[in-house]
Scaffold this active site. Structure first.
Site, PDB file in Angstrom:
ATOM      1  N   ILE A  59      40.508  65.715  62.623  1.00 59.11           N
ATOM      2  CA  ILE A  59      40.482  65.173  63.993  1.00 59.11           C
ATOM      3  C   ILE A  59      41.101  63.782  64.024  1.00 59.11           C
ATOM      4  CG2 ILE A  59      38.948  64.300  65.809  1.00 59.11           C
ATOM      5  CD1 ILE A  59      37.007  66.549  65.089  1.00 59.11           C
ATOM      6  N   CYS A  87      37.680  37.677  37.590  1.00 60.64           N
ATOM      7  CA  CYS A  87      36.927  37.303  38.779  1.00 60.64           C
ATOM      8  C   CYS A  87      35.425  37.230  38.464  1.00 60.64           C
ATOM      9  CB  CYS A  87      37.258  38.235  39.938  1.00 60.64           C
ATOM     10  SG  CYS A  87      37.004  37.421  41.530  1.00 60.64           S
ATOM     11  N   HIS A 139      43.100  37.814  40.028  1.00 59.94           N
ATOM     12  CA  HIS A 139      43.231  39.217  39.605  1.00 59.94           C
ATOM     13  C   HIS A 139      44.630  39.485  39.045  1.00 59.94           C
ATOM     14  CE1 HIS A 139      39.526  40.844  41.535  1.00 59.94           C
ATOM     15  NE2 HIS A 139      39.657  39.732  42.230  1.00 59.94           N
ATOM     16  N   GLU A 178      45.600  41.916  37.411  1.00 63.21           N
ATOM     17  CA  GLU A 178      45.923  43.357  37.469  1.00 63.21           C
ATOM     18  C   GLU A 178      46.752  43.742  38.696  1.00 63.21           C
ATOM     19  OE1 GLU A 178      42.993  41.983  38.070  1.00 63.21           O
ATOM     20  OE2 GLU A 178      41.720  43.150  39.424  1.00 63.21           O
TER      21      GLU A 178
END
Ligand code: GLN
Length: 535
Positions: free
Chosen positions: A149, A381, A507, A509
């Protein structure tokens, strides 16, 4: 004028629309075209930043501080081109814009409806990047599955866009599943036929079918699909299960997907995609000379998609070191006892990012074990914050030192809420987000690994190292070797009496790429290999 490629999904979710989009993007980019990829997600959250990782996997952060879907990570890793806020749009964001306009009176007198107001806003956003960058091709991944939907307004907007623009400017690739039935030993096309019918029902004829399959698709199957789904046989593309996602561009190239796309978009097709660096990466990835075991300590390890970028960074850095990296998921809570036993076979420990108190004691034990046993350690972090708390408690003897995230009354708030966070009420999009500069101490190991003292990395946090304690930490050897040049926030800590003990508030990564593995991950794997050789 940019040309548009839409990728829709049929039959089931998780077929890898993001990887198909990223792989096609890579092939077109290698042919010298300017390409970008965007994703439209059909949920009502304004962005995925407020979602628990269990719901939707990792939240990927861009340079401009957008909290986005993890597929944007694939786009950046494959294409090595930064994405931005405009590359990820959700239903929530679309409605937010339309409702604010309504409140402002922009539609005064009109009934605001899904068609045309919501669909117009979707179409405006489909084309936003065209005006921002000078792209030849914009690939749009439509999240969700045809028949949902909540996907309907996007498909309707796509139908309209196909009608609004010249015939050769918009094409649709429908990624679908061809299941293999063991009992009858055959590949079945019916689910795809139904899914294409569903698309036709909303007025969209797919131009290309990409067929996800675990077995090669025969000519006969291609013919059948072509007939029933109203496409040419050569437009039925096999998307076979791959050994690694990094094989997919080459597999799609073999199926001539890039040629077909260029033909349909009526674009010149001269240069072939060479993928030289890509192939070198694959060669190293598939022929490792060594193996290392790295523990990934986190609280969401039941769904490893929560750590997607970290896992991919290990794959890139592993290939760079000709090493197979066995990432061993370790549930943080389980480390609250038997830490040494659980971690005895690893020669590297990564403590992952995260929010909230669950698993903190286990993470502290992991850091202590790494620090005392000279096991290479990388804290990202929250992982960096844990390293700071562990050092405060066990080396500086600051009893009950903590982050105010976990204990607001701690006598030693070595990690504390950033000043600008104190009066914030809204949770969505209010963290310290996106790329910030960091200056590294030129004598630090981190600067040596990066090969420079000026770096820029992406952030997503509310808490920070409390500078009131900096002298105490440094006196005992945990040095703040990276700081933001403007705010003086501590971004990197390094323990000097250790082969590799680094905590980063940012971060890394998010910025590892196939063609450019991240230097910190490369160095971490190297250190883990050395540790293993000395064992
Ligand atoms: N919860 C911590 C903070 O908000 C760490 C966040 C993270 O690891 N991304 O500062």
């Amino acid at each position: 004028m940019a040309k548009y490629i839409f990728v829709t999904g049929g039959v089931t979710s998780s077929l890898g629309k993001g990887i198909i989009a990223a792989s096609l993007g890579k092939l077109l980019l290698e042919r010298g075209l300017k390409v970008t990829i965007q994703k439209f997600d059909p949920y009502i959250n304004v962005d995925p930043g407020t979602l628990n990782p269990y719901e939707h996997g990792e939240c990927y952060v861009t340079d401009d501080g957008a909290e986005t879907d993890l597929d944007l990570g694939h786009y950046e890793r494959f294409l090595n081109i930064p994405t931005s806020q405009a590359n990820n749009v959700t239903t929530g964001r679309i409605y937010q814009t339309v409702i604010s306009k309504e409140r402002r009176g922009d539609y005064l007198g009109k009934t605001v409806q899904i068609v045309p107001h919501i669909t117009n806003e979707i179409k405006r956003r489909f084309r936003l990047l065209e005006y921002k960058g000078d792209y030849d091709i914009i690939i749009t991944e439509l999240g969700g599955t045809v028949g949902d939907i909540e996907s309907l307004p996007y498909l309707e907007a796509l139908r309209q866009l196909k009608r609004d623009l010249p015939k050769n400017d918009v094409l649709t690739i429908h990624l679908t599943l061809i299941p293999y039935l063991k009992t009858s030993q055959e590949l079945k096309t019916k689910p795809t036929q139904h899914s294409v019918k569903e698309l036709l029902h909303v007025g969209i004829q797919p131009d290309i079918l990409a067929c996800r399959t675990e077995r090669p698709i025969t000519d006969e199957i291609k013919e059948k699909l072509a007939l029933f789904c109203n496409v040419r046989k050569q437009d039925v593309i096999e998307a076979i299960d791959a050994e690694t996602i990094y094989d997919v561009p080459l597999l799609l190239q073999k199926e001539n997907l890039d040629d077909i796309v260029l033909e349909k978009l009526d674009m010149p097709n001269k240069v072939e995609a060479k993928l030289t660096t890509w192939k070198e990466h694959l060669k190293k990835l598939k022929n490792p000379k060594h193996t290392v075991n790295i523990a990934l300590v986190g609280k969401y390890i039941e769904l490893m998609d929560s750590y997607k970028s970290i896992i991919e960074s290990f794959i890139h850095a592993g290939a760079n070191n000709e090493t197979k990296v066995n990432v061993i998921p370790v549930k943080a809570e389980e480390l609250s006892k038997n830490t040494a036993e659980i971690l005895k076979n690893v020669t590297g420990i990564l403590v992952a990012p995260g929010f909230g108190e669950r698993g903190i004691e286990g993470k502290l034990n992991a850091v202590k074990y790494a620090r005392e046993n000279n096991i290479p350690f990388l804290g990202i972090c929250l992982g960096m914050q844990i390293a700071v708390i562990e050092f405060a408690r066990n080396v500086l003897n600051l009893e009950n030192a903590n982050s105010t995230e976990f204990d607001s009354k701690t006598p030693h708030p070595v990690i504390d809420l950033m000043q600008e966070q104190v009066n914030l009420i809204n949770k969505g999009g209010t963290m310290r987000l996106g790329a910030y500069k960091c200056t590294l101490d030129k004598n630090s190991k981190t600067a040596k690994y990066y090969g420079t003292t000026e770096i820029q990395e992406r952030h997503r946090h509310r808490y920070e190292f409390n500078n009131k304690y900096i002298d105490q930490f440094e006196a005992k050897g945990l040095k703040a070797v990276g700081k933001n040049p403007v705010s003086n926030l501590v971004e990197v800590v390094e323990y000097k009496d250790h082969p590799f003990f680094i905590g980063v508030q940012f971060h890394p990564e998010y910025k590892s790429r196939v063609v450019k593995p991240h230097p910190l991950f490369i160095a971490f794997i190297k250190a883990a290999l050395e540790k293993q050789n000395n064992k």
